[in-house]
Design a protein around this motif. Structure first.
Motif, short mmCIF file in Angstrom:
data_model
loop_
_atom_site.label_atom_id
_atom_site.label_comp_id
_atom_site.label_asym_id
_atom_site.label_seq_id
_atom_site.Cartn_x
_atom_site.Cartn_y
_atom_site.Cartn_z
N ILE A 122 -26.77 -16.57 -35.23
CA ILE A 122 -28.08 -17.23 -35.09
C ILE A 122 -28.00 -18.61 -35.74
N LYS A 123 -28.68 -19.58 -35.16
CA LYS A 123 -28.71 -20.92 -35.77
C LYS A 123 -29.51 -20.84 -37.07
N GLY A 124 -28.94 -21.32 -38.17
CA GLY A 124 -29.60 -21.22 -39.49
C GLY A 124 -31.01 -21.74 -39.47
N GLU A 125 -31.21 -22.82 -38.71
CA GLU A 125 -32.54 -23.44 -38.72
C GLU A 125 -33.59 -22.56 -38.03
N GLU A 126 -33.13 -21.54 -37.28
CA GLU A 126 -34.09 -20.63 -36.62
C GLU A 126 -34.57 -19.53 -37.57
N LEU A 127 -33.89 -19.37 -38.70
CA LEU A 127 -34.26 -18.28 -39.63
C LEU A 127 -35.48 -18.68 -40.44
N PRO A 128 -36.33 -17.75 -40.89
CA PRO A 128 -36.21 -16.32 -40.68
C PRO A 128 -36.75 -15.93 -39.31
N LEU A 129 -36.06 -14.96 -38.68
CA LEU A 129 -36.62 -14.36 -37.47
C LEU A 129 -37.58 -13.27 -37.94
N CYS A 150 -33.21 -12.88 -42.30
CA CYS A 150 -33.31 -14.16 -43.04
C CYS A 150 -31.94 -14.56 -43.58
N LYS A 151 -31.90 -15.72 -44.23
CA LYS A 151 -30.62 -16.22 -44.72
C LYS A 151 -30.15 -15.35 -45.89
N ALA A 152 -28.85 -15.40 -46.16
CA ALA A 152 -28.24 -14.53 -47.17
C ALA A 152 -28.46 -15.10 -48.56
N ASP A 153 -29.71 -14.86 -49.05
CA ASP A 153 -30.08 -15.41 -50.36
C ASP A 153 -31.03 -14.40 -51.00
N HIS A 154 -30.72 -13.97 -52.21
CA HIS A 154 -31.50 -12.90 -52.87
C HIS A 154 -32.96 -13.30 -53.01
N GLU A 155 -33.21 -14.53 -53.47
CA GLU A 155 -34.61 -14.97 -53.67
C GLU A 155 -35.35 -14.93 -52.34
N ARG A 215 -25.32 -19.44 -38.78
CA ARG A 215 -24.54 -20.61 -39.21
C ARG A 215 -25.44 -21.42 -40.14
N ASP A 216 -24.99 -21.58 -41.41
CA ASP A 216 -25.87 -22.27 -42.37
C ASP A 216 -25.76 -23.79 -42.20
N GLU A 217 -26.48 -24.53 -43.11
CA GLU A 217 -26.55 -25.98 -42.87
C GLU A 217 -25.17 -26.66 -43.01
N GLU A 218 -24.25 -26.02 -43.76
CA GLU A 218 -22.90 -26.61 -43.84
C GLU A 218 -22.02 -26.13 -42.68
N LYS A 253 -21.23 -23.10 -42.15
CA LYS A 253 -20.52 -21.85 -42.52
C LYS A 253 -21.20 -20.66 -41.84
N VAL A 254 -20.41 -19.72 -41.30
CA VAL A 254 -20.98 -18.53 -40.67
C VAL A 254 -21.03 -17.40 -41.69
N LYS A 255 -22.24 -16.82 -41.88
CA LYS A 255 -22.42 -15.78 -42.90
C LYS A 255 -23.18 -14.59 -42.32
N PHE A 256 -23.01 -13.43 -42.93
CA PHE A 256 -23.85 -12.29 -42.57
C PHE A 256 -25.27 -12.56 -43.08
N ALA A 257 -26.26 -12.24 -42.23
CA ALA A 257 -27.67 -12.47 -42.61
C ALA A 257 -28.15 -11.35 -43.54
N HIS A 258 -29.38 -11.51 -44.02
CA HIS A 258 -30.08 -10.43 -44.74
C HIS A 258 -31.11 -9.85 -43.79
N THR A 259 -31.38 -8.55 -43.90
CA THR A 259 -32.44 -7.92 -43.08
C THR A 259 -33.41 -7.17 -43.98
N LEU A 260 -34.64 -7.08 -43.50
CA LEU A 260 -35.71 -6.36 -44.21
C LEU A 260 -36.58 -5.67 -43.17
N ASN A 261 -37.28 -4.62 -43.60
CA ASN A 261 -38.23 -3.98 -42.69
C ASN A 261 -39.34 -3.31 -43.47
N ASN A 262 -40.49 -3.15 -42.81
CA ASN A 262 -41.61 -2.41 -43.38
C ASN A 262 -42.45 -1.87 -42.23
N THR A 263 -43.08 -0.77 -42.45
CA THR A 263 -44.04 -0.25 -41.49
C THR A 263 -45.25 -1.18 -41.45
N ALA A 264 -45.77 -1.43 -40.25
CA ALA A 264 -47.09 -2.09 -40.18
C ALA A 264 -48.12 -0.96 -40.01
#
Ligand code: SSA
Length: 426
Positions: A245-252, A290-295, A371-374, A376-387
């Motif tokens: 995914i293009k970094g600038e498109e994150l977060p999906l 989202c991008k691979a960043d804990h915060e 692909r991040d701004e530099e 570099k290709v990285k594994f993304a982070h994923t999250l989920n919750n019930t709506a």
């Protein structure tokens, strides 16, 4: 799945995570297997290098018309080729074995997760709303459903077996209203509405984390590589497999609807009354890549929780949020909050939502990268919750809003999705 390099350099951290999550994986055995693979890879590579040297020598001998040397080198080359031919299947088999072990390695729980064995060790962190104090004999959800002709369990069980149900009349409309209400609210928050396949291939369940361990919870379509999903989360994870995914498109941000199917293996005799625990239900799912960043992950984790809280508050249902302990959160989670709504007939809170962040544990399994701004290709982070998950949410909803005259008040927020209707049974 964790990065093998991380496991190699942090075996004790991974062993501790497995212990905290009641996960019996043998990390020492995995690392020994890994060393076997690496050693054999080196042997095969060294042998290939020798083959290249030999072919140079054969060409040289041919140039020098040194037939004897050339024949000796060719014979030696044949022996090396046989050696590689014998070793390659062994290497393939060991690599596959190592991969299968890697799939069983749990994620590292966040230090903020309570250490515990099971749901009894989950820690309540927030309460909202007052439990209703009925001045009349209140009914439980099943009696309310029978009273207002809202359910037909007998005929559903006839056609689909145990833990089945059919919603009737206003309950059928209420479920659709709740789904619409959730999709509408999340779409207005900029989440992309999806209606996703409820059948998915094996790889989607591996990517999401349901396979190999949770296979017994999943229904399989005979003779096809297709299984019924227990949550839209599986379909969405599978849809983005192998993408960069293009970094600038994150977060999906997705709000995905699908029916959900679960074998509920191991729950025999639990929650058998009414529609609390059934084999098929409908769920609207919040899902973030989202991008691979804990915060960044923690930010979206809080957002997904808040979204669900807003929905429940709009339904005017008292609830609490619990921080799920290490022994109850499952292999893939870094952190997990459940939302539990008050169920008057049981005099306790029951789970209606589950919010998780997984860092790149799913993205690594499902090969979801960006692909991040530099560049570099990285594994993304994923999250989920019930709506919203229905019909379970109908249980606190019907019980909490029942009136002295036996009717049930429809919360303001839902009325636009129920043709303006204000009560059930009036
Ligand atoms: N067997 C079931 N019957 C009825 N509702 C269920 C069942 N299993 C789960 N649910 C509902 O679905 C919600 C989410 O299920 S979950 O397994 O906890 N979590 C997920 O599926 C995540 N994808 C977040 O939604 C639960 O909180 C519950 O409200």
């Amino acid at each position: 799945m964790l990065d093998l390099a991380f496991i190699r350099s942090n075996p004790d951290v991974v062993k501790e995570a497995a212990r905290l999550k009641n996960n019996s994986i043998d990390i020492d055995a995995l690392l020994a297997l890994d060393q076997q693979v690496v050693a054999l890879q080196h042997t095969v590579e060294d042998t290939r290098a020798k083959q290249n040297q030999l072919s140079k020598g054969i060409q040289q001998a041919a140039k020098e018309k040194n037939t004897e040397l050339r024949n000796n080198l060719i014979a030696e080359g044949k022996k090396l080729a046989e050696f590689i031919k014998a070793k390659e299947p062994e290497l393939t088999q060991l690599v596959e074995e190592r991969y299968n072990q890697l799939l069983l390695v749990p994620n590292i729980p966040d230090p903020s997760a309570p250490v515990g064995k099971d749901e009894n060790d989950n820690v309540p962190i927030k309460y909202w709303g007052e439990a209703p104090n009925f001045e009349f004999k209140a009914l439980d959800h099943y009696d309310l459903m029978l009273k207002h002709d809202l359910v037909d369990i007998e005929r559903a069980v006839k056609v689909a077996g145990s833990r089945s149900y059919a919603l009737r009349n206003d309950a059928a409309r209420l479920e659709l209203a709740l789904i619409n209400f959730a999709m509408d609210k999340m779409a207005r928050k900029g989440f992309t509405p999806l209606i996703v396949p409820a059948m998915a291939r094996d790889f989607a369940f591996v990517g999401n984390g349901q396979f190999p361990k949770g296979r017994d919870q999943v229904y399989e379509i005979k003779d096809q590589d297709l299984f019924l999903v227990g949550t839209a989360e599986v379909s969405i994870t599978g849809m983005y497999k192998d993408e960069i995914i293009k970094g600038e498109e994150l977060p999906l941000k997705f709000v995905g609807y699908s029916p959900a199917f679960r074998q509920e293996a191991g729950t025999y005799g639990k929650d058998t009354r009414g529609v609390f625990r059934i084999h098929q239900f409908n769920k609207v799912e919040q899902y973030i890549i989202c991008k691979a960043d804990h915060e960044e992950s923690v930010f979206w984790f809080e957002q997904l929780l808040q979204n669900a809280e807003e929905l429940i508050q709009a339904l005017e249902l008292p609830y609490r949020v619990v921080n799920v302990c290490t022994g109850d959160m499952g292999d893939g989670k870094v952190g997990m909050y459940d939302i539990e709504c008050w169920v008057p007939s049981e005099g306790r809170y029951r789970e209606t939502h589950s919010c998780s962040y997984l860092h790149d544990w799913q993205a690594r399994r499902g090969n979801i990268r960006y692909r991040d701004e530099e560049g570099k290709v990285k594994f993304a982070h994923t999250l989920n919750n019930t709506a919203i998950a229905s019909p379970r949410i109908l249980i606190p909803l019907l019980e909490t809003h029942q009136q002295a005259d036996g009717s049930i008040r429809i919360p303001e927020a839902l009325r636009p999705f129920m043709g303006g209707q204000e009560y059930i049974g009036r």
